[in-house]
Design a protein around this motif. Structure first.
Motif, PDB file in Angstrom:
ATOM      1  N   LEU A 205       0.823  -1.207   0.000  1.00 31.64           N
ATOM      2  CA  LEU A 205       0.000   0.000   0.000  1.00 31.64           C
ATOM      3  C   LEU A 205       0.864   1.266   0.000  1.00 31.64           C
ATOM      4  N   LYS A 206       1.927   1.255   0.763  1.00 29.46           N
ATOM      5  CA  LYS A 206       2.782   2.439   0.829  1.00 29.46           C
ATOM      6  C   LYS A 206       3.563   2.643  -0.461  1.00 29.46           C
ATOM      7  N   ALA A 208       2.598   1.714  -3.412  1.00 31.30           N
ATOM      8  CA  ALA A 208       1.634   2.165  -4.413  1.00 31.30           C
ATOM      9  C   ALA A 208       1.409   3.663  -4.304  1.00 31.30           C
ATOM     10  N   GLN A 209       1.343   4.160  -3.080  1.00 28.87           N
ATOM     11  CA  GLN A 209       1.156   5.597  -2.875  1.00 28.87           C
ATOM     12  C   GLN A 209       2.375   6.383  -3.369  1.00 28.87           C
ATOM     13  N   THR A 210       3.562   5.879  -3.044  1.00 18.80           N
ATOM     14  CA  THR A 210       4.800   6.561  -3.435  1.00 18.80           C
ATOM     15  C   THR A 210       4.974   6.601  -4.947  1.00 18.80           C
ATOM     16  N   LYS A 211       4.636   5.489  -5.599  1.00 16.74           N
ATOM     17  CA  LYS A 211       4.850   5.371  -7.045  1.00 16.74           C
ATOM     18  C   LYS A 211       3.599   5.690  -7.866  1.00 16.74           C
ATOM     19  N   ASP A 212       2.550   6.138  -7.171  1.00 17.17           N
ATOM     20  CA  ASP A 212       1.292   6.492  -7.835  1.00 17.17           C
ATOM     21  C   ASP A 212       0.744   5.316  -8.653  1.00 17.17           C
ATOM     22  N   ILE A 213       0.721   4.143  -8.029  1.00 20.18           N
ATOM     23  CA  ILE A 213       0.153   2.937  -8.629  1.00 20.18           C
ATOM     24  C   ILE A 213      -1.226   2.707  -8.027  1.00 20.18           C
TER      25      ILE A 213
END
Length: 380
Positions: A205-206, A208-213
Motif C-alpha cells: 500500500l505504501k 503504491a502511494q509513493t509510485k502512484d500505482i
C-alpha cells in the motif's frame, strides 16, 4: 506487544442494488431475519472466533449502523484493550477523504491497524450472511506460510461468471484470478474474506502511494499484484452456508431460507450465537381470528390477519383480515386492514393503508423505509 490478528469489516458500501432499502441506510445495517441486521453475522463471527479487536470501516449513511454497533457490548466485543472501533472517512495527508475502494479504505486506516501491532489482518465484508470460524482460517494461513489467504466457496459452474474466480493447483495455491470470467476455469468463488500478513500488505500500500500505482481494490489490484510478484497465495475452502445479500432477490431468498428451523445456517445453535442489539419489546400478540403458518414472528408484533411463510420483525402491526405471504416485514411497520402482501419486502417504519394490494410476481416488490402507501397526509 504484538497481536496475532485483528479484523477490519468493510461496511461503507452504498448498496444501490437494494434500492429504497438503502437510500438512507448503509447496506450492512439493513434488517434481516426478524431480529438481526446484516452486519451482525460478521461481528458475531469475530466474537465467536476469539478476535477481540475489530475496526468497522463506514462511509455511506452510517448513523443507523453506528448506533446499532455502539461500543460492541451487544456482540461481546467491548474489551478494555481492543473491542469495536467505528472508523469513518477522514481527510488524509494526501487530501483524500472518500474511500476509492476496498484496499484504499484499509490504506486510510493504516494508523489504526498499526496501533494494535498485528501480525495478520483479516478483511471482511459487512454484508454477507454466514457463520465461519476465522481462527481455523488463520491456522490454515499459518500452515501454508501464506502472504495472502482468500476464502472461497464452490458455486454452480453455470453461475461462476458472476463472481471473482480463484484458479488453483493441486495444493490449493492460487495461480490465477479472474474477475467475473465469461468462460470460468473453475467454480471457486471468492467470498471477499482475506487474511494478509500485515507487514507485507502495508508495504504494498505504501509503495503504491509513493509510485502512484492504483492499489485501491483488493480484487482488481492487490490480488493480481501479489500473483504477478510471485507471493504465496492460497485458497481456503469453505463449505457452509454463505450468501451475499446485495440484491433484493438474494435478500428475500436468504430471509425465506431463514424461516426453516432446520436450515443449514442453524441460527439457533447455542455453540455459535449470532448476537444483535435487540430492543425490549412486549410479547407478540396473535388474536383469536389470526392465522399464522410457517412464519417467524418477533416480539412486539400484533397480528390480526393471516400470515404464511413470512418474517415479521419487532413491533409490526397487521390489521384485521390482512393476508401476508412469502414476505419480509421489517421493524415498526404498520399494515392496515384488508391488505394483501405477497412476495414483498416492507421497510422499517413503513405504513400501508387499508385495502392496499401489493403482489410481487417475477420480481420481489419493495416498500421503502418510512414509505406511506395509500396513506394520506391527513391520516398521518
Amino acid at each position: 506487544m504484538k497481536n496475532d490478528m485483528i479484523a477490519m469489516i468493510l461496511a461503507g458500501g452504498q448498496g444501490s442494488r437494494l434500492g429504497d432499502l438503502t437510500k438512507a441506510m448503509a447496506k450492512p445495517a439493513v434488517s434481516f431475519g426478524g431480529k438481526y441486521r446484516i452486519i451482525d453475522f460478521s461481528l458475531s463471527n469475530c466474537s465467536n472466533s476469539g478476535i477481540d479487536t475489530v475496526g468497522v470501516v463506514t462511509q455511506y449513511q452510517p448513523l443507523e449502523l453506528n448506533d446499532h454497533i455502539g461500543d460492541g457490548s451487544y456482540f461481546d466485543l467491548d474489551y478494555k484493550s481492543g473491542g469495536v472501533t467505528i472508523l469513518q472517512p477522514h481527510l488524509s495527508l494526501e487530501g483524500e477523504k472518500w474511500f476509492k475502494g476496498t484496499a484504499h479504505a484499509i490504506h486510510q486506516n493504516v494508523s489504526f491497524i498499526d496501533s494494535h501491532n498485528p501480525e495478520y489482518v483479516l478483511i471482511l465484508s459487512g454484508d454477507h450472511i454466514y457463520k465461519m470460524d476465522y481462527e481455523k482460517m488463520l491456522d490454515y494461513h499459518k500452515e501454508k506460510n501464506a502472504a495472502l489467504t482468500v476464502a472461497v466457496i464452490e458455486v454452480p459452474i453455470e453461475e461462476a461468471s458472476r463472481f471473482g474466480i480463484m484458479n488453483v493447483d493441486s495444493t490449493d495455491r492460487i495461480i490465477e484470478f479472474e474477475e467475473k470470467p465469461a468462460a470460468p476455469k473453475s467454480n471457486l468463488a471468492s467470498m471477499g474474506i482475506y487474511i494478509f500478513k500485515w507487514s507485507l500488505l502495508k508495504q504494498y500500500l505504501k509503495e503504491a502511494q509513493t509510485k502512484d500505482i492504483d492499489m485501491s481494490d483488493f480484487g482488481k489490484n492487490i490480488v493480481p499484484a501479489y500473483l504477478n510478484n510471485g507471493e504465496n497465495l492460497f485458497a481456503y475452502r469453505f463449505s457452509g452456508y454463505w450468501k451475499d445479500v446485495g440484491t433484493i432477490s438474494s435478500l428475500w431468498e436468504a430471509n425465506m431460507e431463514f424461516i426453516n428451523p432446520c436450515h443449514e445456517l442453524n441460527i439457533r445453535d447455542r455453540e455459535w450465537r449470532i448476537y444483535s442489539k435487540n430492543p425490549i419489546a412486549p410479547p407478540q400478540h396473535i388474536t383469536k381470528q389470526a392465522d399464522v403458518k410457517n412464519a417467524l414472528i418477533v416480539d412486539g408484533c400484533y397480528i390480526n390477519g393471516r400470515v404464511k411463510h413470512s418474517i415479521l420483525s419487532q413491533n409490526v402491526n397487521v390489521g384485521e383480515n390482512s393476508v401476508i405471504e412469502d414476505s419480509v416485514i421489517m421493524p415498526n411497520a404498520v399494515i392496515g386492514k384488508n391488505v394483501v402482501l405477497k412476495r414483498v419486502i416492507v421497510g422499517e417504519n413503513a405504513q400501508i393503508a387499508d385495502n392496499v394490494e401489493i403482489i410481487g410476481e417475477d420480481d420481489i416488490e419493495v416498500v421503502g423505509h418510512y414509505a406511506m402507501i395509500g396513506v394520506s397526509e391527513d391520516e398521518d
